[in-house]
Design a protein around this motif. Sequence first.
Motif, mmCIF file in Angstrom:
data_model
loop_
_atom_site.group_PDB
_atom_site.id
_atom_site.type_symbol
_atom_site.label_atom_id
_atom_site.label_comp_id
_atom_site.label_asym_id
_atom_site.label_seq_id
_atom_site.Cartn_x
_atom_site.Cartn_y
_atom_site.Cartn_z
ATOM 1 N N ASP A 153 8.941 -6.438 -1.138
ATOM 2 C CA ASP A 153 8.558 -5.864 0.157
ATOM 3 C C ASP A 153 9.635 -4.931 0.701
ATOM 4 O O ASP A 153 9.350 -3.864 1.265
ATOM 5 N N VAL A 154 10.896 -5.346 0.541
ATOM 6 C CA VAL A 154 12.002 -4.505 1.028
ATOM 7 C C VAL A 154 12.047 -3.184 0.258
ATOM 8 O O VAL A 154 12.227 -2.102 0.843
ATOM 9 N N LEU A 155 11.900 -3.263 -1.073
ATOM 10 C CA LEU A 155 11.904 -2.052 -1.872
ATOM 11 C C LEU A 155 10.726 -1.138 -1.513
ATOM 12 O O LEU A 155 10.854 0.095 -1.516
ATOM 13 N N GLU A 156 9.589 -1.760 -1.212
ATOM 14 C CA GLU A 156 8.443 -0.945 -0.825
ATOM 15 C C GLU A 156 8.700 -0.231 0.495
ATOM 16 O O GLU A 156 8.261 0.913 0.685
ATOM 17 N N MET A 157 9.436 -0.882 1.420
ATOM 18 C CA MET A 157 9.770 -0.227 2.683
ATOM 19 C C MET A 157 10.708 0.949 2.456
ATOM 20 O O MET A 157 10.635 1.967 3.159
ATOM 21 N N GLU A 158 11.610 0.840 1.480
ATOM 22 C CA GLU A 158 12.561 1.920 1.242
ATOM 23 C C GLU A 158 11.994 3.019 0.339
ATOM 24 O O GLU A 158 12.223 4.207 0.568
ATOM 25 N N LEU A 159 11.267 2.596 -0.724
ATOM 26 C CA LEU A 159 10.807 3.564 -1.723
ATOM 27 C C LEU A 159 9.356 3.969 -1.541
ATOM 28 O O LEU A 159 8.906 4.934 -2.160
ATOM 29 N N GLY A 160 8.655 3.213 -0.769
ATOM 30 C CA GLY A 160 7.231 3.487 -0.628
ATOM 31 C C GLY A 160 6.425 2.744 -1.688
ATOM 32 O O GLY A 160 6.971 2.097 -2.596
ATOM 33 N N ASN B 37 4.331 1.989 -4.960
ATOM 34 C CA ASN B 37 4.189 2.481 -6.322
ATOM 35 C C ASN B 37 3.621 1.355 -7.186
ATOM 36 O O ASN B 37 3.577 0.195 -6.793
ATOM 37 N N GLU B 38 3.190 1.698 -8.389
ATOM 38 C CA GLU B 38 2.486 0.745 -9.236
ATOM 39 C C GLU B 38 3.396 -0.368 -9.746
ATOM 40 O O GLU B 38 2.953 -1.496 -9.990
ATOM 41 N N TRP B 39 4.719 -0.102 -9.866
ATOM 42 C CA TRP B 39 5.623 -1.123 -10.392
ATOM 43 C C TRP B 39 5.824 -2.228 -9.366
ATOM 44 O O TRP B 39 5.797 -3.417 -9.724
ATOM 45 N N LEU B 40 6.017 -1.858 -8.141
ATOM 46 C CA LEU B 40 6.139 -2.880 -7.105
ATOM 47 C C LEU B 40 4.828 -3.654 -6.916
ATOM 48 O O LEU B 40 4.838 -4.858 -6.653
ATOM 49 N N ALA B 41 3.701 -2.969 -7.055
ATOM 50 C CA ALA B 41 2.406 -3.652 -6.951
ATOM 51 C C ALA B 41 2.238 -4.668 -8.072
ATOM 52 O O ALA B 41 1.745 -5.796 -7.851
ATOM 53 N N ASP B 42 2.673 -4.317 -9.286
ATOM 54 C CA ASP B 42 2.596 -5.258 -10.401
ATOM 55 C C ASP B 42 3.489 -6.473 -10.155
ATOM 56 O O ASP B 42 3.108 -7.614 -10.437
ATOM 57 N N ILE B 43 4.732 -6.203 -9.658
ATOM 58 C CA ILE B 43 5.637 -7.326 -9.365
ATOM 59 C C ILE B 43 5.014 -8.256 -8.324
ATOM 60 O O ILE B 43 5.042 -9.488 -8.459
ATOM 61 N N ARG B 44 4.430 -7.679 -7.287
ATOM 62 C CA ARG B 44 3.831 -8.504 -6.233
ATOM 63 C C ARG B 44 2.635 -9.300 -6.767
ATOM 64 O O ARG B 44 2.467 -10.486 -6.449
ATOM 65 N N ASN B 45 1.809 -8.696 -7.594
ATOM 66 C CA ASN B 45 0.641 -9.392 -8.155
ATOM 67 C C ASN B 45 1.053 -10.556 -9.054
ATOM 68 O O ASN B 45 0.473 -11.647 -8.995
ATOM 69 N N GLN B 46 2.083 -10.320 -9.885
ATOM 70 C CA GLN B 46 2.523 -11.373 -10.788
ATOM 71 C C GLN B 46 3.180 -12.531 -10.029
ATOM 72 O O GLN B 46 2.996 -13.697 -10.384
#
Length: 292
Positions: free
Chosen positions: A194-201, A203-212
């Motif tokens: 979540d923190v990385l998504e706030m900084e980087l916006g 993207n599919e890699w963060l979505a995959d990490i969150r799903n897993q």
Amino acid sequence: MAVLGLILGGINFLYYREVVSDSDDTLEFLMENGGTFPKQEWENEKVAFSPELPYESRYFSVDLSEDGTVQSSDTGQIAAVDFSMAVRYAKSILKSGKTQGFVGNYRYLVSDDADKVQIVFLDCGRTLSGFWRFLVISVWVATFGLVAVFILIFLFSKRIIRPMSENYEKQKRFITDAGHEIKTPLTIIDADADVLEMELGENEWLADIRNQTRRMTALTNDLIYLSRMEEAKNGMPMIDFPLSDVTEEVADEALVKEELKRCADEIASVDLSMQTIRDCLKNNFQESESVV
């Protein structure tokens, strides 16, 4: 013990079949010779019986006509049965219509010729007593074996099962502890994403990490839930059902609903009255304007 019981039962069955088979062979031999053992040189003839058989066997025979009249009876080779008893046995068998079977300890065979009915009886008391004695001993042995096995199982079952039970309890405890330990890093990974998504916006890699991580969290929760279900030894707690309180509450709710309905009817009637007054005033006002 079940195998021992089956073995003893099979031996008893085979022994009984042997007794019946030997007695039937002897009865057929007597029937072929008119209800008695013929006098012959046993050692010089090829026969299927022992030469001692005529001296060991106790038998008697009864000849009857078709209408049940006694023609003759031979009870000379037995002491326990007299003429009247032999006739009574023969008439009961003739009335039953059976051709072979047992009457007490006597095995009988019926030969229906054209002019007479011959019934030959063979005393099987000694062989049957041996069979029943062996059967009783077999039952006692099987019962004693079952009781002994039950006592041994009762005394040593806890000691035998204890290591497996302890291993099973340790396994469940390990699953619960591991589940709780896994939930912590999964929560941290999800928060970091979540923190990385706030900084980087996004993207599919963060979505995959969150799903897993969500998937792993769901699997871990299911595993902990199953472990807790197995650990629960007590069922649902039983309590006294307050029937009187529930009845009183239902009655109060019914009274409240009735009162609310009455109030709604009154309000509706008041609204109707106010609407009627407003309509009358409006009509009067219109009429006064038209007159002017």
